[in-house]
Design an enzyme around this catalytic site. Structure first.
Site, PDB file in Angstrom:
ATOM      1  N   ASP A  65     -39.366  -2.076  13.389  1.00  0.00           N
ATOM      2  CA  ASP A  65     -38.948  -3.140  12.394  1.00  0.00           C
ATOM      3  C   ASP A  65     -38.476  -2.464  11.121  1.00  0.00           C
ATOM      4  O   ASP A  65     -38.927  -1.633  10.405  1.00  0.00           O
ATOM      5  CB  ASP A  65     -40.094  -4.206  11.872  1.00  0.00           C
ATOM      6  N   ASN A  92     -26.960  -2.882  12.178  1.00  0.00           N
ATOM      7  CA  ASN A  92     -26.631  -3.943  12.852  1.00  0.00           C
ATOM      8  C   ASN A  92     -27.859  -5.082  13.066  1.00  0.00           C
ATOM      9  O   ASN A  92     -27.639  -6.285  12.995  1.00  0.00           O
ATOM     10  CB  ASN A  92     -26.141  -3.741  14.448  1.00  0.00           C
ATOM     11  N   SER A 144     -21.194  -9.898   7.301  1.00  0.00           N
ATOM     12  CA  SER A 144     -20.560 -11.232   7.574  1.00  0.00           C
ATOM     13  C   SER A 144     -19.392 -11.780   6.813  1.00  0.00           C
ATOM     14  O   SER A 144     -19.630 -11.334   5.333  1.00  0.00           O
ATOM     15  CB  SER A 144     -21.600 -12.126   7.803  1.00  0.00           C
ATOM     16  N   TYR A 157     -28.705 -15.651   3.241  1.00  0.00           N
ATOM     17  CA  TYR A 157     -28.144 -14.830   4.256  1.00  0.00           C
ATOM     18  C   TYR A 157     -26.537 -14.443   3.555  1.00  0.00           C
ATOM     19  O   TYR A 157     -26.190 -13.241   3.598  1.00  0.00           O
ATOM     20  CB  TYR A 157     -27.670 -15.845   5.470  1.00  0.00           C
ATOM     21  N   ALA A 160     -27.704 -11.854   0.724  1.00  0.00           N
ATOM     22  CA  ALA A 160     -27.921 -10.716   1.517  1.00  0.00           C
ATOM     23  C   ALA A 160     -26.672  -9.709   2.097  1.00  0.00           C
ATOM     24  O   ALA A 160     -26.682  -8.619   1.860  1.00  0.00           O
ATOM     25  CB  ALA A 160     -29.103 -10.785   2.614  1.00  0.00           C
ATOM     26  N   LYS A 161     -25.783 -10.326   2.848  1.00  0.00           N
ATOM     27  CA  LYS A 161     -24.616  -9.981   3.375  1.00  0.00           C
ATOM     28  C   LYS A 161     -23.666  -9.486   2.331  1.00  0.00           C
ATOM     29  O   LYS A 161     -22.984  -8.503   2.286  1.00  0.00           O
ATOM     30  CB  LYS A 161     -24.091 -10.732   4.269  1.00  0.00           C
ATOM     31  N   ILE A 190     -19.043 -15.317  16.207  1.00  0.00           N
ATOM     32  CA  ILE A 190     -19.128 -14.352  17.363  1.00  0.00           C
ATOM     33  C   ILE A 190     -20.016 -15.070  18.164  1.00  0.00           C
ATOM     34  O   ILE A 190     -21.153 -15.430  17.867  1.00  0.00           O
ATOM     35  CB  ILE A 190     -19.413 -12.980  17.169  1.00  0.00           C
TER      36      ILE A 190
HETATM   37  P1  NAI Z   1     -28.640 -11.524  17.414  1.00  0.00           P
HETATM   38  O1  NAI Z   1     -29.930 -12.257  16.811  1.00  0.00           O
HETATM   39  O2  NAI Z   1     -28.419 -11.751  18.990  1.00  0.00           O
HETATM   40  O3  NAI Z   1     -28.976  -9.904  17.156  1.00  0.00           O
HETATM   41  C1  NAI Z   1     -29.542  -9.505  16.131  1.00  0.00           C
HETATM   42  C2  NAI Z   1     -30.339  -8.259  16.545  1.00  0.00           C
HETATM   43  O4  NAI Z   1     -31.150  -7.808  15.294  1.00  0.00           O
HETATM   44  C3  NAI Z   1     -31.534  -8.491  17.466  1.00  0.00           C
HETATM   45  O5  NAI Z   1     -31.574  -7.752  18.684  1.00  0.00           O
HETATM   46  C4  NAI Z   1     -32.705  -8.819  16.867  1.00  0.00           C
HETATM   47  O6  NAI Z   1     -33.825  -8.298  17.605  1.00  0.00           O
HETATM   48  C5  NAI Z   1     -32.685  -7.635  15.682  1.00  0.00           C
HETATM   49  N1  NAI Z   1     -33.292  -7.567  14.740  1.00  0.00           N
HETATM   50  C6  NAI Z   1     -33.678  -8.786  14.025  1.00  0.00           C
HETATM   51  N2  NAI Z   1     -34.672  -8.275  13.137  1.00  0.00           N
HETATM   52  C7  NAI Z   1     -34.938  -7.131  13.219  1.00  0.00           C
HETATM   53  C8  NAI Z   1     -35.719  -6.302  12.634  1.00  0.00           C
HETATM   54  N3  NAI Z   1     -36.627  -6.514  11.434  1.00  0.00           N
HETATM   55  N4  NAI Z   1     -35.817  -5.029  13.020  1.00  0.00           N
HETATM   56  C9  NAI Z   1     -35.107  -4.251  13.993  1.00  0.00           C
HETATM   57  N5  NAI Z   1     -34.149  -5.288  14.671  1.00  0.00           N
HETATM   58  C10 NAI Z   1     -34.090  -6.725  14.207  1.00  0.00           C
HETATM   59  O7  NAI Z   1     -27.283 -11.365  16.598  1.00  0.00           O
HETATM   60  P2  NAI Z   1     -25.970 -10.960  16.588  1.00  0.00           P
HETATM   61  O8  NAI Z   1     -25.049 -12.219  16.683  1.00  0.00           O
HETATM   62  O9  NAI Z   1     -25.796 -10.144  17.778  1.00  0.00           O
HETATM   63  O10 NAI Z   1     -25.837 -10.341  15.032  1.00  0.00           O
HETATM   64  C11 NAI Z   1     -25.640  -8.863  14.905  1.00  0.00           C
HETATM   65  C12 NAI Z   1     -25.431  -8.822  13.540  1.00  0.00           C
HETATM   66  O11 NAI Z   1     -23.889  -9.340  13.399  1.00  0.00           O
HETATM   67  C13 NAI Z   1     -26.384  -9.353  12.621  1.00  0.00           C
HETATM   68  O12 NAI Z   1     -26.539  -8.452  11.305  1.00  0.00           O
HETATM   69  C14 NAI Z   1     -25.590 -10.510  12.244  1.00  0.00           C
HETATM   70  O13 NAI Z   1     -26.182 -10.867  11.035  1.00  0.00           O
HETATM   71  C15 NAI Z   1     -24.302 -10.118  12.423  1.00  0.00           C
HETATM   72  N6  NAI Z   1     -23.330 -11.200  12.184  1.00  0.00           N
HETATM   73  C16 NAI Z   1     -23.256 -12.184  13.431  1.00  0.00           C
HETATM   74  C17 NAI Z   1     -22.301 -13.068  13.458  1.00  0.00           C
HETATM   75  C18 NAI Z   1     -22.353 -13.971  14.718  1.00  0.00           C
HETATM   76  O14 NAI Z   1     -21.473 -15.081  14.594  1.00  0.00           O
HETATM   77  N7  NAI Z   1     -23.031 -13.923  15.925  1.00  0.00           N
HETATM   78  C19 NAI Z   1     -21.443 -13.507  12.589  1.00  0.00           C
HETATM   79  C20 NAI Z   1     -21.438 -12.477  11.269  1.00  0.00           C
HETATM   80  C21 NAI Z   1     -22.575 -11.365  11.411  1.00  0.00           C
END
Ligand code: NAI
Length: 250
Positions: A65, A92, A144, A157, A160-161, A190
């Site tokens: 974590d 990420n 983001s 959010y 934070a971002k 995305i």
């Molecule tokens: P997702 O929810 O599929 O992936 C997020 C990942 O972070 C997951 O694998 C999750 O298990 C992991 N995670 C969460 N808390 C954690 C922790 N405490 N320790 C370790 N890992 C942890 O989301 P997605 O869309 O792939 O997001 C990836 C990044 O992109 C994030 O930072 C998100 O904020 C950012 N983002 C996503 C957007 C979207 O439209 N999907 C838009 C803008 C930013």
């Protein structure tokens, strides 16, 4: 010049699914040894590691974590024993807990800051120690568009971002003399699990706000990360670059 990460070691936090999985695959395919960090997605992480290995590339997985200092310490102990170096860190891992301001609890506020911002601080602090030794490093923070535009129900959010973008700039200033570049990537909408609810709730109206008139896919974010992880970006630092089909300028 060829975009080649052979001999480099990369850590992708939250790298087992969504955008993180695309980044893990892409960096591995460019030749980097990729450590896929996961928190709860153990099964997905294992499958992704096997997939990467079956294509002839190198990868390992490690549960931690990122918001917990002891767990981040253990993650870096693992990286030291696995590779002895870290060249690329992709922060990420992220999460949302959307609620309107008047209904937002302190716990929802804290959790989102802990993962998205404190997590990046904890990993960057140790990664920079390793990178300084080689006078080389690439740190890429997945922020983001919400961090520069705000968003309804996203005070936690967005702040934070936004904090992550400012953190990126301050790190860039401190670390540039040590040969380390720090940049942020700002995805728009995305297609991943995280954005599913927002995309469903807003429907077609959301597409009208995006000049490209479509959502992005994780690979389109990974492509920019690959560029920022490579020597092609050696003179770029402290920048916050959107991958959003024009959302942030519309
Ligand atoms: P997702 O929810 O599929 O992936 C997020 C990942 O972070 C997951 O694998 C999750 O298990 C992991 N995670 C969460 N808390 C954690 C922790 N405490 N320790 C370790 N890992 C942890 O989301 P997605 O869309 O792939 O997001 C990836 C990044 O992109 C994030 O930072 C998100 O904020 C950012 N983002 C996503 C957007 C979207 O439209 N999907 C838009 C803008 C930013």
């Amino acid at each position: 010049m060829k975009l080649d990460l052979s001999g480099k070691t990369a850590l992708v936090t939250g790298g087992a699914r969504g955008i993180g999985a695309s980044i893990s695959r892409t960096l591995a395919a460019a030749g980097a040894k990729v450590v896929i960090n996961f928190n709860k997605s153990g099964e997905k992480a294992g499958k992704l590691r096997d997939e990467i290995r079956s294509e002839g590339f190198e990868s390992e997985i490690f549960q931690a974590d990122v918001s917990e200092p002891d767990q981040v310490d253990r993650l870096f102990q693992f990286i030291r024993s696995y590779s002895g170096r870290l060249d690329i860190l992709v922060n990420n891992a992220g999460m949302i807990r959307d609620a309107l301001l008047l209904a937002m609890s302190a716990a929802e506020w804290d959790k989102v800051h802990d993962v998205n911002l404190r997590g990046a601080f904890l990993t960057t602090r140790i990664a920079a120690e390793l990178m300084v030794l080689k006078h080389y490093g690439k740190i890429i923070n997945i922020a983001s568009v919400s961090g520069i535009r705000g968003g309804r129900g996203q005070t936690n959010y967005a702040s934070a971002k936004g904090g992550l973008i400012s953190f990126t700039r301050a790190c860039a200033v401190e670390l540039a003399p040590k040969g380390i570049q720090v940049n942020a990537v700002l995805p728009g909408f995305i297609e991943t699990e995280m954005s599913t609810r927002a995309r469903r709730r807003a429907g077609e109206a959301l597409l009208d706000r995006i000049p490209a008139q479509r959502f992005g896919n994780p690979q389109e974010v990974a492509n920019l990360v690959l560029f920022l992880a490579s020597e092609f970006s050696d003179y770029i630092t402290g920048q916050a670059i959107p991958v959003d089909g024009g959302l942030s300028v519309s």
